[in-house]
Write a protein that holds these residues in place. Structure first.
Motif, mmCIF file in Angstrom:
data_model
loop_
_atom_site.group_PDB
_atom_site.id
_atom_site.type_symbol
_atom_site.label_atom_id
_atom_site.label_comp_id
_atom_site.label_asym_id
_atom_site.label_seq_id
_atom_site.Cartn_x
_atom_site.Cartn_y
_atom_site.Cartn_z
ATOM 1 N N GLU A 79 4.773 -9.608 -12.580
ATOM 2 C CA GLU A 79 4.523 -8.389 -13.354
ATOM 3 C C GLU A 79 5.738 -8.091 -14.218
ATOM 4 O O GLU A 79 6.841 -8.577 -13.956
ATOM 5 C CB GLU A 79 4.204 -7.198 -12.448
ATOM 6 C CG GLU A 79 5.388 -6.653 -11.705
ATOM 7 C CD GLU A 79 5.075 -5.363 -10.951
ATOM 8 O OE1 GLU A 79 4.096 -4.675 -11.273
ATOM 9 O OE2 GLU A 79 5.843 -5.056 -10.033
ATOM 10 N N TRP A 80 5.489 -7.304 -15.249
ATOM 11 C CA TRP A 80 6.520 -6.883 -16.190
ATOM 12 C C TRP A 80 6.409 -5.382 -16.330
ATOM 13 O O TRP A 80 5.310 -4.844 -16.490
ATOM 14 C CB TRP A 80 6.295 -7.558 -17.550
ATOM 15 C CG TRP A 80 6.404 -9.044 -17.471
ATOM 16 C CD1 TRP A 80 7.499 -9.809 -17.766
ATOM 17 C CD2 TRP A 80 5.375 -9.978 -17.076
ATOM 18 N NE1 TRP A 80 7.220 -11.133 -17.559
ATOM 19 C CE2 TRP A 80 5.917 -11.267 -17.134
ATOM 20 C CE3 TRP A 80 4.050 -9.830 -16.654
ATOM 21 C CZ2 TRP A 80 5.204 -12.405 -16.812
ATOM 22 C CZ3 TRP A 80 3.326 -10.961 -16.319
ATOM 23 C CH2 TRP A 80 3.905 -12.235 -16.403
ATOM 24 N N SER A 86 3.031 -1.034 -16.340
ATOM 25 C CA SER A 86 3.362 -2.412 -15.978
ATOM 26 C C SER A 86 2.136 -3.275 -16.251
ATOM 27 O O SER A 86 0.993 -2.800 -16.223
ATOM 28 C CB SER A 86 3.790 -2.524 -14.517
ATOM 29 O OG SER A 86 2.704 -2.284 -13.661
ATOM 30 N N ILE A 87 2.406 -4.534 -16.540
ATOM 31 C CA ILE A 87 1.360 -5.542 -16.739
ATOM 32 C C ILE A 87 1.571 -6.601 -15.666
ATOM 33 O O ILE A 87 2.691 -7.068 -15.455
ATOM 34 C CB ILE A 87 1.471 -6.208 -18.129
ATOM 35 C CG1 ILE A 87 1.340 -5.197 -19.262
ATOM 36 C CG2 ILE A 87 0.481 -7.361 -18.277
ATOM 37 C CD1 ILE A 87 -0.065 -4.770 -19.577
ATOM 38 N N GLY A 88 0.505 -6.981 -14.983
ATOM 39 C CA GLY A 88 0.572 -8.033 -13.976
ATOM 40 C C GLY A 88 -0.357 -9.164 -14.335
ATOM 41 O O GLY A 88 -1.355 -8.973 -15.039
ATOM 42 N N LEU A 89 -0.025 -10.362 -13.870
ATOM 43 C CA LEU A 89 -0.865 -11.533 -14.093
ATOM 44 C C LEU A 89 -0.806 -12.382 -12.825
ATOM 45 O O LEU A 89 0.283 -12.730 -12.359
ATOM 46 C CB LEU A 89 -0.361 -12.335 -15.296
ATOM 47 C CG LEU A 89 -1.288 -13.431 -15.815
ATOM 48 C CD1 LEU A 89 -2.536 -12.812 -16.450
ATOM 49 C CD2 LEU A 89 -0.577 -14.310 -16.829
ATOM 50 N N GLN A 90 -1.971 -12.677 -12.257
ATOM 51 C CA GLN A 90 -2.068 -13.474 -11.051
ATOM 52 C C GLN A 90 -3.132 -14.542 -11.232
ATOM 53 O O GLN A 90 -4.042 -14.386 -12.036
ATOM 54 C CB GLN A 90 -2.445 -12.599 -9.859
ATOM 55 C CG GLN A 90 -1.399 -11.559 -9.514
ATOM 56 C CD GLN A 90 -1.886 -10.627 -8.436
ATOM 57 O OE1 GLN A 90 -2.900 -9.957 -8.596
ATOM 58 N NE2 GLN A 90 -1.160 -10.578 -7.328
ATOM 59 N N LYS A 91 -3.008 -15.618 -10.446
ATOM 60 C CA LYS A 91 -4.023 -16.670 -10.499
ATOM 61 C C LYS A 91 -4.696 -16.812 -9.149
ATOM 62 O O LYS A 91 -4.097 -16.557 -8.102
ATOM 63 C CB LYS A 91 -3.404 -18.001 -10.922
ATOM 64 C CG LYS A 91 -2.449 -18.609 -9.915
ATOM 65 C CD LYS A 91 -1.905 -19.935 -10.411
ATOM 66 C CE LYS A 91 -0.943 -20.558 -9.400
ATOM 67 N NZ LYS A 91 -0.446 -21.855 -9.881
ATOM 68 N N VAL A 144 -8.026 -15.848 -13.548
ATOM 69 C CA VAL A 144 -6.735 -15.195 -13.703
ATOM 70 C C VAL A 144 -7.011 -13.704 -13.751
ATOM 71 O O VAL A 144 -7.932 -13.253 -14.424
ATOM 72 C CB VAL A 144 -6.020 -15.675 -14.985
ATOM 73 C CG1 VAL A 144 -4.806 -14.829 -15.297
ATOM 74 C CG2 VAL A 144 -5.632 -17.150 -14.845
ATOM 75 N N MET A 145 -6.219 -12.950 -12.980
ATOM 76 C CA MET A 145 -6.376 -11.500 -12.914
ATOM 77 C C MET A 145 -5.271 -10.849 -13.742
ATOM 78 O O MET A 145 -4.091 -11.008 -13.455
ATOM 79 C CB MET A 145 -6.283 -11.009 -11.474
ATOM 80 C CG MET A 145 -6.459 -9.507 -11.323
ATOM 81 S SD MET A 145 -8.160 -8.949 -11.556
ATOM 82 C CE MET A 145 -8.897 -9.470 -10.015
ATOM 83 N N TYR A 146 -5.684 -10.145 -14.785
ATOM 84 C CA TYR A 146 -4.780 -9.321 -15.590
ATOM 85 C C TYR A 146 -4.828 -7.916 -14.997
ATOM 86 O O TYR A 146 -5.908 -7.442 -14.630
ATOM 87 C CB TYR A 146 -5.267 -9.215 -17.024
ATOM 88 C CG TYR A 146 -5.167 -10.433 -17.883
ATOM 89 C CD1 TYR A 146 -4.160 -10.524 -18.855
ATOM 90 C CD2 TYR A 146 -6.087 -11.472 -17.801
ATOM 91 C CE1 TYR A 146 -4.082 -11.620 -19.705
ATOM 92 C CE2 TYR A 146 -6.018 -12.570 -18.644
ATOM 93 C CZ TYR A 146 -5.005 -12.635 -19.594
ATOM 94 O OH TYR A 146 -4.936 -13.727 -20.431
ATOM 95 N N GLN A 147 -3.679 -7.238 -14.947
ATOM 96 C CA GLN A 147 -3.647 -5.893 -14.395
ATOM 97 C C GLN A 147 -2.750 -4.998 -15.240
ATOM 98 O O GLN A 147 -1.692 -5.433 -15.682
ATOM 99 C CB GLN A 147 -3.118 -5.928 -12.959
ATOM 100 C CG GLN A 147 -3.975 -6.766 -12.059
ATOM 101 C CD GLN A 147 -3.184 -7.656 -11.126
ATOM 102 O OE1 GLN A 147 -1.972 -7.698 -11.163
ATOM 103 N NE2 GLN A 147 -3.888 -8.387 -10.299
ATOM 104 N N LEU A 148 -3.177 -3.781 -15.434
ATOM 105 C CA LEU A 148 -2.364 -2.780 -16.115
ATOM 106 C C LEU A 148 -2.337 -1.553 -15.232
ATOM 107 O O LEU A 148 -3.374 -1.115 -14.729
ATOM 108 C CB LEU A 148 -2.954 -2.424 -17.475
ATOM 109 C CG LEU A 148 -2.155 -1.413 -18.307
ATOM 110 C CD1 LEU A 148 -2.269 -1.728 -19.783
ATOM 111 C CD2 LEU A 148 -2.567 0.016 -18.029
ATOM 112 N N SER A 149 -1.138 -1.013 -15.048
ATOM 113 C CA SER A 149 -0.992 0.200 -14.261
ATOM 114 C C SER A 149 -0.052 1.144 -14.988
ATOM 115 O O SER A 149 1.100 0.801 -15.253
ATOM 116 C CB SER A 149 -0.413 -0.122 -12.881
ATOM 117 O OG SER A 149 -0.240 1.064 -12.139
ATOM 118 N N GLY A 150 -0.570 2.316 -15.333
ATOM 119 C CA GLY A 150 0.281 3.357 -15.891
ATOM 120 C C GLY A 150 1.096 3.973 -14.766
ATOM 121 O O GLY A 150 0.608 4.118 -13.646
#
Length: 176
Positions: A79-80, A86-91, A144-150
């Protein structure tokens, strides 16, 4: 990132299983045979932590330094973080977008198509109006799972709309 947000992502990640297997055999004539690649084999060498370019990350409103975002061993990622989100990326190399949807536990699981790939916009159970959104995108036999969390539930007015922009911009580069 708040403990609550991390737990929401862990819940989403927990819906998947991870496993890779490939095996070869011998034909009846003693000749080696080649088995088709195991589901998700194309994701084996995919590194979510190096997928985004620094320019993309900056344009998404996050920093360029990744942090481990492997909350469960079967869905590794990074994640960044930025000031507001934040933005996350998982496989996930075993399951598919379709099988993920059969697990239930979602406030929203809306199948869609992104970059010619099966995908779904996802809000995990209990996360509606909490400033989070996920997109699962078919890639390399898995997803691939993209994630955004405020960081605050209203710090990103439309988390799914913002995440969809990220996904549309990058999903065509995911493994086939």
């Amino acid at each position: 990132m708040s403990t609550f947000s991390r737990s929401l992502f862990a819940t989403a990640a927990g819906l998947a299983l991870f496993g890779l297997s490939a095996c070869g055999g011998t034909s009846t004539g003693g000749e080696p045979t080649t088995q088709p690649p195991a589901p998700g084999a194309a994701l084996q060498s995919f590194d979510p932590c190096t997928f985004f370019t620094p320019e993309e990350l900056t344009s998404f409103g996050v920093g360029t330094t990744s942090q481990d975002f492997t909350q469960v061993s079967f869905q590794p990622g990074c994640e960044w973080e930025g000031e507001k989100l934040s933005i996350g990326l998982q496989k996930n190399a075993k399951d598919t977008v379709q099988s993920l949807g059969q697990g239930g536990g979602f406030d929203k699981f809306e199948p869609t198509n992104i970059a010619g790939r099966e995908a779904a916009e996802i809000i995990v159970g209990g996360a509606t109006d909490q400033g989070v959104c996920n997109y699962a995108v078919s890639a390399g036999g898995g997803f691939v799972m993209y994630q955004l969390s405020g960081f605050m539930r209203d710090s990103v007015p439309d988390p799914c709309g913002e995440l969809e922009k990220v996904v549309n911009q990058t999903a065509s580069r995911l493994p086939q």
